[in-house]
Structures are given as structure tokens and as C-alpha cells.
Design a protein around this motif. Structure first.
Motif, short mmCIF file in Angstrom:
data_model
loop_
_atom_site.label_atom_id
_atom_site.label_comp_id
_atom_site.label_asym_id
_atom_site.label_seq_id
_atom_site.Cartn_x
_atom_site.Cartn_y
_atom_site.Cartn_z
N LEU A 22 0.85 -1.18 0.00
CA LEU A 22 0.00 0.00 0.00
C LEU A 22 0.89 1.24 0.00
N GLN A 23 0.85 2.01 -1.07
CA GLN A 23 1.79 3.13 -1.20
C GLN A 23 1.35 4.36 -0.44
N GLY A 24 0.10 4.77 -0.60
CA GLY A 24 -0.33 6.01 0.01
C GLY A 24 0.56 7.15 -0.47
N GLN A 25 1.10 7.92 0.45
CA GLN A 25 1.92 9.08 0.08
C GLN A 25 3.42 8.81 0.22
N VAL A 26 3.81 7.54 0.33
CA VAL A 26 5.24 7.20 0.24
C VAL A 26 5.73 7.65 -1.13
N ASP A 27 6.85 8.36 -1.18
CA ASP A 27 7.33 8.93 -2.44
C ASP A 27 8.31 7.98 -3.10
N ILE A 28 7.82 7.16 -3.99
CA ILE A 28 8.62 6.10 -4.61
C ILE A 28 8.56 6.27 -6.12
N PRO A 29 9.68 6.08 -6.82
CA PRO A 29 9.70 6.29 -8.27
C PRO A 29 9.10 5.13 -9.04
N LEU A 30 8.91 5.35 -10.33
CA LEU A 30 8.54 4.26 -11.23
C LEU A 30 9.66 3.25 -11.31
N ASP A 31 9.30 1.98 -11.55
CA ASP A 31 10.32 1.00 -11.87
C ASP A 31 10.45 0.91 -13.39
N ASP A 32 11.26 -0.03 -13.89
CA ASP A 32 11.48 -0.13 -15.33
C ASP A 32 10.18 -0.40 -16.09
N VAL A 33 9.36 -1.30 -15.55
CA VAL A 33 8.07 -1.58 -16.19
C VAL A 33 7.19 -0.34 -16.15
N GLY A 34 7.21 0.38 -15.04
CA GLY A 34 6.39 1.59 -14.92
C GLY A 34 6.75 2.64 -15.93
N ARG A 35 8.05 2.79 -16.18
CA ARG A 35 8.47 3.76 -17.20
C ARG A 35 8.02 3.32 -18.60
N ALA A 87 -3.74 9.45 1.83
CA ALA A 87 -2.82 9.09 2.89
C ALA A 87 -3.39 7.92 3.69
N PHE A 88 -2.57 6.92 3.92
CA PHE A 88 -3.02 5.75 4.68
C PHE A 88 -2.29 5.59 6.01
N GLY A 89 -1.61 6.63 6.46
CA GLY A 89 -1.03 6.63 7.79
C GLY A 89 -0.08 5.48 8.04
N GLU A 90 -0.29 4.76 9.14
CA GLU A 90 0.61 3.68 9.55
C GLU A 90 0.63 2.50 8.59
N TRP A 91 -0.35 2.41 7.71
CA TRP A 91 -0.41 1.28 6.78
C TRP A 91 0.50 1.44 5.57
N GLU A 92 1.00 2.62 5.34
CA GLU A 92 1.77 2.86 4.12
C GLU A 92 3.03 2.01 4.08
N GLY A 93 3.29 1.38 2.95
CA GLY A 93 4.45 0.52 2.76
C GLY A 93 4.24 -0.92 3.16
N LEU A 94 3.05 -1.25 3.67
CA LEU A 94 2.78 -2.61 4.14
C LEU A 94 1.95 -3.40 3.13
N THR A 95 2.08 -4.72 3.17
CA THR A 95 1.22 -5.59 2.37
C THR A 95 -0.10 -5.81 3.09
N GLY A 96 -1.08 -6.34 2.37
CA GLY A 96 -2.36 -6.65 2.98
C GLY A 96 -2.22 -7.62 4.14
N ASP A 97 -1.38 -8.63 3.99
CA ASP A 97 -1.19 -9.60 5.07
C ASP A 97 -0.59 -8.94 6.30
N GLU A 98 0.35 -8.02 6.10
CA GLU A 98 0.97 -7.33 7.23
C GLU A 98 -0.03 -6.43 7.94
N ILE A 99 -0.87 -5.75 7.18
CA ILE A 99 -1.90 -4.90 7.78
C ILE A 99 -2.89 -5.74 8.57
N GLN A 100 -3.33 -6.84 7.96
CA GLN A 100 -4.32 -7.69 8.61
C GLN A 100 -3.77 -8.28 9.91
N ALA A 101 -2.50 -8.61 9.92
CA ALA A 101 -1.91 -9.21 11.12
C ALA A 101 -1.89 -8.24 12.30
N SER A 102 -1.66 -6.96 12.04
CA SER A 102 -1.54 -5.98 13.12
C SER A 102 -2.82 -5.21 13.41
#
Length: 232
Positions: A22-35, A87-102
Motif C-alpha cells: 500500500l503506497q499512500g503518500q510514500v514517495d517512490i519512483p517508477l520501476d522499469d516496467v512503470g516507465r 494518505a493511509f497513515g501507519e499502513w503505508e508501505g505494508l502488504t495486505g497480510d501485514e496490515i491484517q496481522a496488526s
């Protein structure tokens, strides 16, 4: 006055998209496929439309995507923080499984269409309001013959579409949008008020490869444009 056509374009793929984080407002660039996706989609968009004005989220993945179109169209990219991703707050950068666990209860509520209450996330209504305000302001400076392109993010675009169609924030009548695909809306006027009508959603060059999310086909390793190697 308002722009006659609005294109809401989602950014290309990032590493977080590929990893289902889950990206939210984490500032991450495109990867090769994204470009590759952004470049390919920009070319397809220009086959169908003549953009007049391009605004983009200030997050780098949206800015990078916008610049592929801007260079080809001879336009500038105007940054606007209001079209950032939700913005997804504390969830940003986590997978669905990681969010569900916590946060099992908040995760279940979110997946059922509710609003997570304890993680610092924006509400859909807040995102819809800022997106609609940015679109209204930018579109008002244009005319009926103009096409406004807004380069944004998956959750922000779905919230904006609902708001522009007059739907409640909790409305979930559209599916998620693929990376580097777009929604098309046209303006109309009723009782002196501008309104929008959805004419297409999840539009883009899905025929560019056999698997859009994997990048260009590499038959026998001969594809010159092959990458080296989102939910938003």
C-alpha cells in the motif's frame, strides 16, 4: 467556462505496486516496467486526444508519468499537491497480510468498504473534496475545446470520479484502475452548473503486451525495449 474533457491518469508501476504494498503518500519512483507503461500509454493517449493542460501529483511516480506525456505533447507539467494519493497513515508501505496481522478489525472494516479509524488515514470524503477542488480550479481556466489531464493515483482517482458524478464518498461502483490507465469524463451544463459525465474508465493500451503488468513481450529475448529489471 470549463474544460470540455477531463482525463484522470494513474501513474505507471512502482516496486511497491509489484510487491502489492500500500503506497499512500510514500514517495517512490517508477520501476522499469512503470516507465515503459507510462511511455506506451502516453503515446496511445496522444493518438486519441490533444491535451491542453497537464497537472500532476507532486509525488515522483506521478510526476515521472506526466513527463512522458508532456514531452511528447510539448506541454509543461504543473504540480498540485491536492491530487496526491490518499494518505493511509501507519499502513503505508505494508502488504495486505501485514496490515491484517496488526490491525485485523480495521483491515476487515476497510475491505468491507468502511473507514479505518485508528491508523491516521484520510477519509474518502477528504480525498474526494481536495481532488474535486483541484480539478474545478484547473478546468475553470480552460474552454470547451480543451482537454485537462490530471496525473494522479488509484484511490485518489476513484474518489474523484465518484465526487464528480455526484456519488456519496462510500460509493464503490468502479473497480480499481490499472497502472498508466485513465478515466475520461466530459463536461456538460445543467441549470447553469457545470457537471461531468463518465465516458470511459480503465482506458489504455492493454494490447501493448500479453501481460501489461509484466512489461513488454520479450519473444526469444529480442525485444529491444525490454525492462531490466501497485496497490496504490
Amino acid at each position: 467556462m470549463t474544460a470540455g474533457r477531463l482525463l484522470l491518469w494513474r501513474h505507471g508501476r512502482t516496486a511497491f505496486n509489484a510487491e502489492a504494498r500500500l503506497q499512500g503518500q510514500v514517495d517512490i519512483p517508477l520501476d522499469d516496467v512503470g516507465r515503459w507503461q507510462a511511455r506506451t500509454a502516453a503515446a496511445r493517449m496522444l493518438e486519441r486526444h490533444e491535451p491542453t493542460h497537464i497537472i500532476a501529483s507532486d509525488l515522483v511516480r506521478a510526476d515521472e508519468t506526466a513527463r512522458f506525456l508532456a514531452r511528447a505533447a510539448g506541454l509543461e507539467v504543473v504540480p498540485d499537491v491536492r491530487v496526491r494519493e490518499r494518505a493511509f497513515g501507519e499502513w503505508e508501505g505494508l502488504t495486505g497480510d501485514e496490515i491484517q496481522a496488526s490491525w485485523p478489525e480495521d483491515f476487515a472494516l476497510w475491505r468491507a468498504g468502511g473507514e479505518p479509524q485508528r491508523v491516521g488515514a484520510e477519509t474518502r470524503a477528504q480525498v474526494a473534496a481536495r481532488m474535486a477542488a483541484a480539478i474545478a480550479e484547473q478546468a475553470a481556466a480552460l474552454g470547451k475545446g480543451d482537454t485537462l489531464v490530471v496525473v494522479s493515483h488509484g484511490a485518489a482517482i476513484s474518489s474523484a470520479v465518484g465526487e464528480l458524478l455526484g456519488m456519496a464518498p462510500e460509493w464503490r461502483g468502479i473497480v480499481g484502475m490499472l497502472n498508466a490507465h485513465w478515466a475520461e469524463l466530459i463536461s456538460s451544463t445543467a441549470d447553469g452548473q457545470a457537471s461531468w459525465r463518465l465516458t470511459g474508465y480503465n482506458l489504455g493500451p492493454t494490447d501493448a503486451s500479453s501481460d501489461w503488468n509484466a512489461g513488454p513481450d520479450t519473444a526469444h529475448g529480442s525485444e529491444a525495449d525490454a525492462p531490466t529489471r501497485d496497490p496504490d
